[in-house]
Design a protein around this motif. Structure first.
Motif, PDB file in Angstrom:
ATOM      1  N   ASP A 223      34.463  43.169  40.157  1.00 22.32           N
ATOM      2  CA  ASP A 223      34.613  41.870  40.813  1.00 22.32           C
ATOM      3  C   ASP A 223      36.060  41.389  40.781  1.00 22.32           C
ATOM      4  OD1 ASP A 223      33.726  39.524  42.093  1.00 22.32           O
ATOM      5  OD2 ASP A 223      33.454  38.489  40.183  1.00 22.32           O
ATOM      6  N   SER A 224      36.827  41.890  39.825  1.00 25.68           N
ATOM      7  CA  SER A 224      38.208  41.417  39.669  1.00 25.68           C
ATOM      8  C   SER A 224      39.162  41.996  40.705  1.00 25.68           C
ATOM      9  CB  SER A 224      38.731  41.768  38.270  1.00 25.68           C
ATOM     10  OG  SER A 224      38.975  43.163  38.153  1.00 25.68           O
ATOM     11  N   ALA A 225      38.773  43.074  41.373  1.00 24.91           N
ATOM     12  CA  ALA A 225      39.693  43.781  42.261  1.00 24.91           C
ATOM     13  C   ALA A 225      40.273  42.879  43.347  1.00 24.91           C
ATOM     14  CB  ALA A 225      38.993  44.986  42.879  1.00 24.91           C
ATOM     15  N   ARG A 226      39.429  42.075  43.992  1.00 21.78           N
ATOM     16  CA  ARG A 226      39.916  41.239  45.092  1.00 21.78           C
ATOM     17  C   ARG A 226      40.852  40.154  44.589  1.00 21.78           C
ATOM     18  NH1 ARG A 226      35.981  36.731  46.554  1.00 21.78           N
ATOM     19  NH2 ARG A 226      34.445  36.658  44.872  1.00 21.78           N
ATOM     20  N   PHE A 227      40.621  39.675  43.352  1.00 21.34           N
ATOM     21  CA  PHE A 227      41.512  38.654  42.804  1.00 21.34           C
ATOM     22  C   PHE A 227      42.825  39.267  42.316  1.00 21.34           C
ATOM     23  CE2 PHE A 227      37.167  36.995  42.204  1.00 21.34           C
ATOM     24  CZ  PHE A 227      37.269  35.882  43.019  1.00 21.34           C
ATOM     25  N   ARG A 228      42.761  40.490  41.824  1.00 19.88           N
ATOM     26  CA  ARG A 228      43.993  41.198  41.461  1.00 19.88           C
ATOM     27  C   ARG A 228      44.858  41.383  42.700  1.00 19.88           C
ATOM     28  NH1 ARG A 228      44.657  43.795  36.640  1.00 19.88           N
ATOM     29  NH2 ARG A 228      45.917  45.437  37.585  1.00 19.88           N
ATOM     30  N   ALA A 229      44.220  41.671  43.814  1.00 23.79           N
ATOM     31  CA  ALA A 229      44.965  41.848  45.064  1.00 23.79           C
ATOM     32  C   ALA A 229      45.653  40.557  45.490  1.00 23.79           C
ATOM     33  CB  ALA A 229      44.026  42.339  46.158  1.00 23.79           C
ATOM     34  N   MET A 230      45.064  39.413  45.132  1.00 18.80           N
ATOM     35  CA  MET A 230      45.678  38.116  45.439  1.00 18.80           C
ATOM     36  C   MET A 230      46.778  37.747  44.446  1.00 18.80           C
ATOM     37  SD  MET A 230      42.371  35.738  46.328  1.00 18.80           S
ATOM     38  CE  MET A 230      40.942  36.400  47.184  1.00 18.80           C
ATOM     39  N   GLY A 231      46.826  38.446  43.303  1.00 20.83           N
ATOM     40  CA  GLY A 231      47.869  38.164  42.321  1.00 20.83           C
ATOM     41  C   GLY A 231      47.382  37.698  40.964  1.00 20.83           C
ATOM     42  N   ALA A 232      46.063  37.555  40.787  1.00 14.78           N
ATOM     43  CA  ALA A 232      45.546  37.136  39.482  1.00 14.78           C
ATOM     44  C   ALA A 232      45.765  38.238  38.450  1.00 14.78           C
ATOM     45  CB  ALA A 232      44.070  36.791  39.581  1.00 14.78           C
ATOM     46  N   SER A 233      46.035  37.839  37.212  1.00 12.58           N
ATOM     47  CA  SER A 233      46.289  38.827  36.164  1.00 12.58           C
ATOM     48  C   SER A 233      45.491  38.587  34.891  1.00 12.58           C
ATOM     49  CB  SER A 233      47.786  38.856  35.817  1.00 12.58           C
ATOM     50  OG  SER A 233      48.235  37.566  35.420  1.00 12.58           O
ATOM     51  N   ALA A 234      44.900  37.398  34.730  1.00  6.35           N
ATOM     52  CA  ALA A 234      44.087  37.090  33.549  1.00  6.35           C
ATOM     53  C   ALA A 234      42.661  36.811  34.003  1.00  6.35           C
ATOM     54  CB  ALA A 234      44.659  35.894  32.795  1.00  6.35           C
ATOM     55  N   PHE A 235      41.713  37.430  33.314  1.00 12.19           N
ATOM     56  CA  PHE A 235      40.329  37.373  33.773  1.00 12.19           C
ATOM     57  C   PHE A 235      39.399  36.937  32.643  1.00 12.19           C
ATOM     58  CE2 PHE A 235      42.663  40.523  36.185  1.00 12.19           C
ATOM     59  CZ  PHE A 235      42.455  40.075  37.486  1.00 12.19           C
ATOM     60  N   ILE A 236      38.588  35.912  32.934  1.00 14.43           N
ATOM     61  CA  ILE A 236      37.570  35.464  31.991  1.00 14.43           C
ATOM     62  C   ILE A 236      36.240  36.020  32.473  1.00 14.43           C
ATOM     63  CG2 ILE A 236      36.398  33.486  30.986  1.00 14.43           C
ATOM     64  CD1 ILE A 236      38.952  31.879  31.346  1.00 14.43           C
ATOM     65  N   VAL A 237      35.589  36.777  31.607  1.00 11.82           N
ATOM     66  CA  VAL A 237      34.333  37.427  31.949  1.00 11.82           C
ATOM     67  C   VAL A 237      33.213  36.815  31.121  1.00 11.82           C
ATOM     68  CG1 VAL A 237      33.113  39.622  32.168  1.00 11.82           C
ATOM     69  CG2 VAL A 237      35.610  39.565  32.375  1.00 11.82           C
ATOM     70  N   SER A 238      32.336  36.086  31.755  1.00 15.89           N
ATOM     71  CA  SER A 238      31.134  35.559  31.129  1.00 15.89           C
ATOM     72  C   SER A 238      31.474  34.659  29.925  1.00 15.89           C
ATOM     73  CB  SER A 238      30.212  36.726  30.718  1.00 15.89           C
ATOM     74  OG  SER A 238      28.935  36.262  30.343  1.00 15.89           O
ATOM     75  N   SER A 239      30.624  34.723  28.895  1.00 15.77           N
ATOM     76  CA  SER A 239      30.782  33.936  27.668  1.00 15.77           C
ATOM     77  C   SER A 239      30.099  34.689  26.541  1.00 15.77           C
ATOM     78  CB  SER A 239      30.135  32.557  27.822  1.00 15.77           C
ATOM     79  OG  SER A 239      28.713  32.695  27.934  1.00 15.77           O
ATOM     80  N   ASP A 240      30.253  34.204  25.311  1.00 13.66           N
ATOM     81  CA  ASP A 240      29.557  34.862  24.210  1.00 13.66           C
ATOM     82  C   ASP A 240      28.051  34.849  24.456  1.00 13.66           C
ATOM     83  OD1 ASP A 240      29.473  32.080  23.882  1.00 13.66           O
ATOM     84  OD2 ASP A 240      29.653  32.165  21.696  1.00 13.66           O
TER      85      ASP A 240
END
Length: 258
Positions: A223-240
């Motif tokens: 899911d992060s691929a499209r945001f990486r393409a926009m320039g995002a570099s830090a990703f929060i995945v879900s929660s504990d």
């Protein structure tokens, strides 16, 4: 131990350098999840004071667990106020995510609340952040101002009109795009609606112009691929809680097949 900086200096450097960083929200008011995630090598956690049942003592304890396990501990403060920011930073948070930063004026105010030298952060070297008094005033000011990480949450339609000015604020280290809140504010069907995606692209483009990193919540690495393409570099995945639920559901599915 007394001379050790409680701020994770490397995290701010890595964020600003736009390294790929992976973290998760913490919703459960104990330190155990942070200790486990830190031992696994996750880059950061975000203690969710805004949407989960945390008080200052619980945040203090969880940040101790972060320090023990070597994971950067950020706090999503419940309000964009100097008092909430100070509370988190004095407890030793690596930094703060501040909700609803919808104007450059608000961005300047929260930036001032995180810094001594260029701001008006309340001073005390007696909490964990100051080594319980083992840091001198000069040391505490220098180390804290170099390490504290400030991330503004862009989740209001009004923020889009001032996004370049918000990102130009000195000492604002990066932005987190709150797609869920943006979707609700825009009356969109969901966080992947075209109008929300257009807003994300606008924010990422402004961040690129200002040289600031972007964080976003994703469901998976794919899911992060499209945001990486926009320039995002830090990703929060879900929660504990979310990660525990996913793991438990997988175990139940596996046993159901026996």
């Amino acid at each position: 131990m007394a001379s050790q900086s409680t701020e994770n200096v490397g995290f701010r450097d890595r964020l600003i350098a736009k390294e790929r960083l992976v973290g998760t929200f913490i919703k459960t008011p104990t330190s155990h999840a942070c200790e486990i995630l830190g031992a696994l090598g996750m880059d950061f956690v975000v203690i969710d004071e805004e949407h989960a049942p945390f008080d200052r003592a619980q945040i203090d304890s969880i940040l101790l667990g972060c320090l023990y396990s070597g994971i950067a501990g950020l706090v999503r403060v419940s309000e964009p106020t100097a008092a909430r920011i100070l509370s988190a930073l004095d407890c030793g948070a690596t930094g703060v995510l501040v909700p609803h930063v919808n104007s450059a004026e608000k961005a300047r105010k929260i930036a001032a609340a995180t810094r001594f030298g260029r701001g008006n952060r309340g001073f005390s070297n007696s909490p964990r952040a100051g080594g319980y008094g083992t840091r001198t005033m000069a040391e505490h000011i220098r180390l804290s101002d170099a390490a504290v990480t400030l991330i503004a949450m862009i989740e209001d339609v009004e923020a889009l009109d001032e996004i370049d000015e918000i990102l130009a604020v000195e000492d604002l280290d990066g932005v987190f795009i709150g797609r869920g809140d943006l979707a609700v504010a825009m009356k969109a069907e969901n966080a992947n609606a075209p109008e929300v995606t257009a807003a994300v692209e606008q924010i990422c483009a402004a961040a690129k112009r200002r040289g600031k990193p972007v964080a976003v919540m994703v469901g998976s690495a794919a899911d992060s691929a499209r945001f990486r393409a926009m320039g995002a570099s830090a990703f929060i995945v879900s929660s504990d809680q979310g990660l525990m639920k996913q793991a438990a559901a997988r175990v139940l599915r596996d046993f159901a097949e026996l």
